[in-house]
Design a protein around this motif. Structure first.
Motif, short mmCIF file in Angstrom:
data_model
loop_
_atom_site.label_atom_id
_atom_site.label_comp_id
_atom_site.label_asym_id
_atom_site.label_seq_id
_atom_site.Cartn_x
_atom_site.Cartn_y
_atom_site.Cartn_z
N VAL A 24 0.82 -1.21 0.00
CA VAL A 24 0.00 0.00 0.00
C VAL A 24 0.86 1.26 0.00
N SER A 25 2.17 1.09 -0.19
CA SER A 25 3.03 2.26 -0.17
C SER A 25 4.09 2.18 -1.26
N ALA A 30 7.15 0.95 -6.60
CA ALA A 30 8.23 0.27 -7.31
C ALA A 30 7.70 -0.54 -8.49
N VAL A 31 6.56 -1.21 -8.30
CA VAL A 31 5.96 -1.99 -9.39
C VAL A 31 5.54 -1.07 -10.53
N ILE A 73 -0.65 14.75 -0.42
CA ILE A 73 0.35 14.76 0.64
C ILE A 73 -0.18 14.06 1.89
N LEU A 74 -1.42 14.38 2.26
CA LEU A 74 -2.03 13.80 3.46
C LEU A 74 -2.14 12.28 3.36
N PHE A 75 -2.71 11.77 2.29
CA PHE A 75 -2.95 10.33 2.19
C PHE A 75 -1.67 9.54 1.94
N ALA A 76 -0.64 10.20 1.40
CA ALA A 76 0.64 9.51 1.22
C ALA A 76 1.30 9.20 2.56
N LEU A 77 0.88 9.90 3.62
CA LEU A 77 1.46 9.68 4.95
C LEU A 77 0.73 8.59 5.74
N LEU A 82 0.55 3.73 9.60
CA LEU A 82 0.33 2.28 9.72
C LEU A 82 1.59 1.56 10.19
N ALA A 83 2.73 1.89 9.58
CA ALA A 83 3.99 1.24 9.95
C ALA A 83 4.34 1.53 11.40
N VAL A 84 4.20 2.78 11.81
CA VAL A 84 4.50 3.15 13.20
C VAL A 84 3.53 2.46 14.16
N HIS A 85 2.27 2.38 13.78
CA HIS A 85 1.26 1.70 14.62
C HIS A 85 1.62 0.23 14.81
N LEU A 86 2.02 -0.43 13.74
CA LEU A 86 2.34 -1.86 13.82
C LEU A 86 3.57 -2.10 14.69
#
Length: 256
Positions: A24-25, A30-31, A73-77, A82-86
Motif C-alpha cells: 500500500v506504499s 516500485a511496481v 500529501i495527506l494520504f501519502a502519509l 500504519l507502519a509506526v502503529h504496527l
C-alpha cells in the motif's frame, strides 16, 4: 476464552505484514515504476527525449489544484502511520525504536544537514552523467502554476517524501527484516534496491543514485538507531530540488 496478546508474532505473520505495508506504499510505487520504465524503453522516442514530471499541477482551477495537492500529501502519509502503529503494537515504543523522538534535536539537524551536503553535489554530478549517457528521462522537479501556495506545497511535498521513504523503507523495513532473521548485508541491499526501484520511472541514473543513497542512509540508521536525521537530509535535498527548480530560470536546468 482469552487471547494471549503477549504471544510473539510469527515469522509468517511478520512477512505478510511487511508485504502488505509495502503493497500500500512504496512497494506499489516500485511496481508501477518498473512498468513505467518498460513503457519508456519500448516507446518510439529514446529515453533521454522523454520527460518525468514531479509535483505536477492537478487542475486548471487553482483552489481545486491546491486541494488535490494537499490531499495527495495527506494520504501519502497514511502508510507511515500504519507502519509506526504496527511497530508500536509489538514493541510498545515505536518512536524510540525508529529514533523519532525529540531527545537529540541539535544532533539530528546537524547530521541531517551534513548528509544532505554529502549527497547533494555528487547527486547532481550523477544526474549530469546520466543525462549525457542518455539513461535518464528529462526530469522536471516541479510544474505548479505561479501562485502564492506553490512554494509552501513544494516544501510540504518534500517533507512528505522524506517522512514516507525514510520511515517505511529504512526504519520500518530494516527493523522488520532484522526481526525476520535477515543478515545485515541483505537488509541493507533490500532497503537500497527498493529505494532505487521506485525511482526507475526517472531512468537508470536515478535508480543507481537512489540505491547508493539508500546504502548510506541504511548504514547511518544502523549506526545511530535514528531515522530523524535521514528525514532532515531528505527534506533538505527535495526542498532545494523542488523550490530551486520553481524559482530559478529554466535555462539553468536544461541539462536535466
Amino acid at each position: 476464552m482469552t487471547v494471549d496478546l503477549a504471544r510473539p508474532v510469527s515469522r509468517r505473520t511478520l512477512g505478510t505484514e511487511v508485504l502488505l505495508v509495502l503493497g500500500v506504499s512504496l512497494g506499489q510505487s516500485a511496481v508501477y515504476a518498473a512498468v513505467n520504465i518498460i513503457g519508456r524503453l519500448t516507446a518510439d522516442r529514446p529515453l533521454s527525449q522523454q520527460t518525468a514530471t514531479l509535483n505536477a499541477s492537478q487542475s486548471a482551477r487553482p483552489w481545486l489544484d491546491l486541494t488535490y495537492q494537499l490531499l495527495n500529501i495527506l494520504f501519502a502519509l497514511v502508510p507511515v502511520l500504519l507502519a509506526v502503529h504496527l511497530l508500536n503494537r509489538d514493541r510498545g515504543d515505536a518512536r524510540g525504536t525508529l529514533g523519532l523522538d525529540a531527545r537529540r534535536p541539535g544532533s539530528d539537524l546537524g547530521l541531517g544537514a551534513a548528509l544532505a551536503a554529502l549527497i547533494g553535489l555528487p547527486g547532481i554530478g550523477l544526474f549530469f552523467v546520466a543525462a549525457q549517457l542518455g539513461i535518464n528521462a528529462s526530469v522536471v522537479p516541479a510544474n505548479l502554476p505561479d501562485i502564492w501556495w506553490a512554494v509552501p506545497v513544494l516544501v510540504l511535498a518534500a517533507a512528505q517524501n522524506a517522512i514516507l521513504e525514510e520511515i517505511v523503507v529504512v526504519g520500518y523495513l530494516m527493523t522488520r527484516l532484522r526481526e525476520l532473521g535477515w543478515r545485515i548485508g541483505t537488509v541493507i541491499a533490500a532497503s537500497a534496491l527498493l529505494r532505487g526501484s521506485y525511482h526507475l520511472y526517472q531512468g537508470f541514473g536515478a535508480f543507481v543514485g537512489n540505491a547508493i543513497m539508500g546504502v548510506l542512509f541504511s548504514l547511518v540508521f544502523l549506526k545511530t538507531k535514528r531515522v530523524l536525521p535521514l528525514v532532515v537530509a531528505h527534506t533538505l535535498l527535495d526542498v532545494v530540488a523542488f523550490v530551486g527548480y520553481a524559482a530559478l530560470p529554466r535555462s539553468w536546468f536544461d541539462w536535466l
